[in-house]
Design a protein around this motif. Structure first.
Motif, mmCIF file in Angstrom:
data_model
loop_
_atom_site.group_PDB
_atom_site.id
_atom_site.type_symbol
_atom_site.label_atom_id
_atom_site.label_comp_id
_atom_site.label_asym_id
_atom_site.label_seq_id
_atom_site.Cartn_x
_atom_site.Cartn_y
_atom_site.Cartn_z
ATOM 1 N N PHE A 153 0.836 -1.189 0.000
ATOM 2 C CA PHE A 153 0.000 0.000 0.000
ATOM 3 C C PHE A 153 0.879 1.249 0.000
ATOM 4 C CE2 PHE A 153 -2.203 -3.371 2.266
ATOM 5 C CZ PHE A 153 -3.445 -3.394 1.651
ATOM 6 N N ARG A 154 0.248 2.382 -0.246
ATOM 7 C CA ARG A 154 0.931 3.652 -0.095
ATOM 8 C C ARG A 154 1.082 3.971 1.388
ATOM 9 N NH1 ARG A 154 -1.956 7.646 -4.581
ATOM 10 N NH2 ARG A 154 -1.265 6.494 -6.448
ATOM 11 N N PRO A 155 2.131 4.737 1.756
ATOM 12 C CA PRO A 155 2.294 5.087 3.171
ATOM 13 C C PRO A 155 1.079 5.833 3.703
ATOM 14 C CG PRO A 155 4.295 5.575 1.944
ATOM 15 C CD PRO A 155 3.250 5.224 0.930
ATOM 16 N N GLY A 156 0.630 5.452 4.886
ATOM 17 C CA GLY A 156 -0.534 6.081 5.488
ATOM 18 C C GLY A 156 -0.891 5.398 6.793
ATOM 19 N N VAL A 157 -1.891 5.937 7.470
ATOM 20 C CA VAL A 157 -2.297 5.410 8.770
ATOM 21 C C VAL A 157 -2.954 4.049 8.633
ATOM 22 C CG1 VAL A 157 -3.812 5.786 10.747
ATOM 23 C CG2 VAL A 157 -2.505 7.696 9.808
ATOM 24 N N PRO A 241 3.712 8.801 6.040
ATOM 25 C CA PRO A 241 4.506 9.676 5.168
ATOM 26 C C PRO A 241 5.480 10.520 5.979
ATOM 27 C CG PRO A 241 2.172 9.782 4.606
ATOM 28 C CD PRO A 241 2.262 9.017 5.890
ATOM 29 N N THR A 242 6.571 10.907 5.344
ATOM 30 C CA THR A 242 7.614 11.630 6.066
ATOM 31 C C THR A 242 7.156 13.005 6.541
ATOM 32 O OG1 THR A 242 8.436 12.439 3.927
ATOM 33 C CG2 THR A 242 9.455 10.446 4.838
ATOM 34 N N HIS A 243 6.171 13.618 5.864
ATOM 35 C CA HIS A 243 5.716 14.937 6.282
ATOM 36 C C HIS A 243 4.770 14.866 7.481
ATOM 37 C CE1 HIS A 243 2.374 13.583 3.688
ATOM 38 N NE2 HIS A 243 1.620 14.347 4.455
ATOM 39 N N GLN A 244 4.255 13.672 7.797
ATOM 40 C CA GLN A 244 3.314 13.525 8.902
ATOM 41 C C GLN A 244 4.070 13.166 10.174
ATOM 42 O OE1 GLN A 244 0.130 10.853 8.056
ATOM 43 N NE2 GLN A 244 -1.031 11.359 9.903
ATOM 44 N N ALA A 245 3.749 13.869 11.260
ATOM 45 C CA ALA A 245 4.461 13.651 12.519
ATOM 46 C C ALA A 245 4.169 12.261 13.056
ATOM 47 C CB ALA A 245 4.053 14.712 13.541
#
Length: 301
Positions: A153-157, A241-245
């Motif tokens: 999957f794509r990076p995500g929660v 994702p890298t932009h998400q804390a």
């Protein structure tokens, strides 16, 4: 008579047995750990609920003039390599990690409870087949299987939640199955079967309510493990994702700063991973002792 009275006085004045002293000390130490764990968990919950809405700062705001500042009154945890406040970033990261941990623990507990109850209630070849599947999945390391699932999957929660949920239901299935097998031998279950109740009715009315406390405890114990799993995946670049804390992402991006001698970008997110999870595990251990007071709690996360 005088000798007997003197002997009685000496017996009354004798110190308490040493095992009683050790037992009292152990109970007081355990109570202190439970209270401190409860305080830490309460502070963590209040922080993740209140800090983001009340703060006026943007956790993504970049200030290159303030990059890599050490801890100070303005920035208690210092700043990262682009000048973002580490305290705020750590709170946001803990918020995301707790969300992933709790939801993944619930998913894994539901799957494990359903599988374990099915195996224990039906028995026979169904029980043997289900447990062989559990043993097969248990032979594969959780992290390796989680990496395989997340990579699709794509990076995500939600990919992380699915990964943790699908790799952490095995222990719950074993616990629930063992509890169902124990409950099946109870007299009231035999009476219900003799009265004509179907197997599904007995499972829903008598077996599942009996295993719910153990399943709930397994879910609480799974939360720290799920947070560690999510942090490991994010550290490897396969989680959020890298932009998400995220706590794992914060530690991963701080490796270059640590090599340069700046310790705070790594220390504080790491403490945010370790301290809350140990506090949750401490509360879960106290709960397990209340459910089974004859056995000392030994956490194996």
């Amino acid at each position: 008579m005088a000798d007997q009275a003197a002997g009685a006085d000496r017996a009354m004045a004798a110190p308490a047995p040493q095992w009683r002293t050790h037992g009292t000390r152990r109970r007081s130490t355990r109570a202190w750990r439970v209270r401190s764990s409860a305080v830490i968990v309460a502070v963590v919950v209040l922080a993740v609920l209140l800090v983001p809405p009340l703060t006026q700062l943007d956790q993504q705001a970049v200030d290159l003039a303030a990059k890599l500042q050490p801890p100070s009154w303005a920035h208690p945890f210092g700043t990262d390599d682009v000048g973002r406040d580490l305290l705020l970033r750590s709170v946001y990261g803990l918020r995301v990690s707790l969300l992933v941990g709790v939801v993944a623990a619930v998913v894994a507990t539901v799957i494990g409870t359903a599988v374990g109850a099915l195996a224990g209630a039906l028995g026979g070849w169904v029980d043997r087949g289900v447990m062989r599947v559990v043993d097969t999945f248990s032979s594969v390391p959780h992290l390796l299987l989680g990496i395989f699932i997340v990579a699709m999957f794509r990076p995500g929660v939600w990919p992380v939640v699915i990964s943790v949920g699908l790799t952490h239901w095995l222990s719950t299935a074993r616990i629930v199955r063992a509890e169902v097998l124990s409950l099946r031998s109870r007299p009231y279950v035999d009476a219900a079967i003799s009265g004509g109740a179907s197997r599904w009715r007995v499972t829903a009315r008598h077996l599942l309510p009996g295993v719910l406390p153990q399943a709930a405890l397994a879910a609480v114990l799974m939360v720290p493990h799920a947070i560690w799993h999510e942090s490991a995946l994010s550290f490897l670049g396969l989680g959020l994702p890298t932009h998400q804390a995220s706590l794992g992402t914060l530690v991963q991006t701080a490796r270059g700063s640590l090599l340069a001698g700046d310790w705070w970008p790594t220390l504080f997110p790491g403490l945010f991973i370790i301290v809350p999870t140990l506090a949750i595990a401490g509360l879960a251990g106290a709960w397990r002792e209340r459910l089974n007071p004859r056995r000392r709690s030994e956490l194996t996360l």
